[in-house]
Design a protein around this motif. Structure first.
Motif, PDB file in Angstrom:
ATOM      1  N   PHE A  82       0.841  -1.190   0.000  1.00  0.00           N
ATOM      2  CA  PHE A  82       0.000   0.000   0.000  1.00  0.00           C
ATOM      3  C   PHE A  82       0.881   1.245   0.000  1.00  0.00           C
ATOM      4  N   CYS A  83       0.578   2.178  -0.864  1.00  0.00           N
ATOM      5  CA  CYS A  83       1.357   3.403  -0.982  1.00  0.00           C
ATOM      6  C   CYS A  83       1.231   4.239   0.291  1.00  0.00           C
ATOM      7  N   ASP A  84       2.375   4.598   0.860  1.00  0.00           N
ATOM      8  CA  ASP A  84       2.360   5.451   2.051  1.00  0.00           C
ATOM      9  C   ASP A  84       3.388   6.578   1.978  1.00  0.00           C
ATOM     10  N   LYS A  89      -5.800   2.064  -8.281  1.00  0.00           N
ATOM     11  CA  LYS A  89      -5.535   3.381  -7.687  1.00  0.00           C
ATOM     12  C   LYS A  89      -4.238   3.340  -6.889  1.00  0.00           C
ATOM     13  N   ASN A  90      -4.031   2.281  -6.113  1.00  0.00           N
ATOM     14  CA  ASN A  90      -2.800   2.134  -5.346  1.00  0.00           C
ATOM     15  C   ASN A  90      -1.591   2.107  -6.274  1.00  0.00           C
ATOM     16  N   LEU A  91      -1.709   1.388  -7.396  1.00  0.00           N
ATOM     17  CA  LEU A  91      -0.610   1.349  -8.361  1.00  0.00           C
ATOM     18  C   LEU A  91      -0.321   2.753  -8.884  1.00  0.00           C
ATOM     19  N   PHE A  92      -1.359   3.484  -9.275  1.00  0.00           N
ATOM     20  CA  PHE A  92      -1.156   4.852  -9.757  1.00  0.00           C
ATOM     21  C   PHE A  92      -0.480   5.713  -8.686  1.00  0.00           C
ATOM     22  N   ASP A  93      -0.849   5.512  -7.431  1.00  0.00           N
ATOM     23  CA  ASP A  93      -0.238   6.288  -6.347  1.00  0.00           C
ATOM     24  C   ASP A  93       1.248   5.980  -6.186  1.00  0.00           C
ATOM     25  N   LEU A  94       1.650   4.770  -6.517  1.00  0.00           N
ATOM     26  CA  LEU A  94       3.055   4.366  -6.379  1.00  0.00           C
ATOM     27  C   LEU A  94       3.936   4.830  -7.539  1.00  0.00           C
ATOM     28  N   ILE A  95       3.349   5.084  -8.689  1.00  0.00           N
ATOM     29  CA  ILE A  95       4.126   5.426  -9.887  1.00  0.00           C
ATOM     30  C   ILE A  95       4.702   6.838  -9.746  1.00  0.00           C
ATOM     31  N   GLN A 115     -12.732   9.458 -14.705  1.00  0.00           N
ATOM     32  CA  GLN A 115     -11.769   9.141 -13.656  1.00  0.00           C
ATOM     33  C   GLN A 115     -10.394   8.738 -14.188  1.00  0.00           C
ATOM     34  N   LEU A 116     -10.369   7.867 -15.197  1.00  0.00           N
ATOM     35  CA  LEU A 116      -9.077   7.369 -15.665  1.00  0.00           C
ATOM     36  C   LEU A 116      -8.336   8.362 -16.557  1.00  0.00           C
TER      37      LEU A 116
END
Length: 183
Positions: free
Chosen positions: A44-46, A86-92, A120-121
């Motif tokens: 999870f992106c933090d 969404k989590n993947l996008f947050d990590l990129i 959204q996308l």
């Protein structure tokens, strides 16, 4: 050209089927890799640097950073794309997808869910300053048979068209990058 086809869900298989079908229509001179988020233990992106995440997270973000183009697929749940995507996008990293071609495929239970791609996308791709292929594809449950094979000829045509658009756009970008930009 290196293209990543990404199924952005950890459950179900229709999105995977649709992304893989599109990848089948790409020319043989393109390096293609299919990524299924089910196969990764994505943390999870933090806000940590990517180097502090587990090896699966680092590996996936590394693949995204070196790719030239992407097809992101997602099922639509509760009127939105998946939390896993969404989590993947947050990590990129924000610059990783800059000036790269992005196409979207979405699957869902109602015909109205196609608006998730538009509302959204596409804005997320805009944030990354990516070039968005115009022919995004939405598949409804009725476009699949009981074996989860795509049976709708119009959808198959649109998946082929998305593959053509992605290739064309990337080739044009490759030509442009060989020309020196003068300020």
């Amino acid at each position: 050209m290196k293209l990543l086809g990404i199924s952005g869900t950890i459950i179900g298989s229709k999105t995977e089927v649709a992304v893989k079908k599109t990848l089948e229509y790409m020319n043989e001179d393109i390096t293609i890799e299919f990524i299924n988020l089910k196969d990764y233990d994505l943390e999870f992106c933090d806000g940590r640097p990517i180097s502090q995440y587990n090896s699966d997270t680092q590996e996936l973000i590394g693949k995204i950073c070196v790719a030239d183009a992407y097809i992101f697929g997602t099922p639509i749940f509760q009127g939105s794309f998946t939390g896993a995507l969404k989590n993947l996008f947050d990590l990129i990293p924000p610059k990783a997808m800059k000036h790269k071609v992005v196409g979207f495929i979405a699957t869902g239970g109602t015909f109205q869910h196609y608006l998730v791609v538009e509302n959204q996308l596409k804005p997320i791709a805009g944030y990354f300053r990516s070039y968005i292929a115009p022919g995004n594809v939405y598949l409804n449950d009725s476009h699949f048979n009981s074996n989860k094979e795509i049976i709708d000829e119009d959808v198959i045509f649109r998946l082929k068209e998305l593959a053509v658009e992605m290739e064309f756009m990337q080739k044009q970008l490759d030509k442009k990058s060989s020309i020196e930009v003068v300020r």
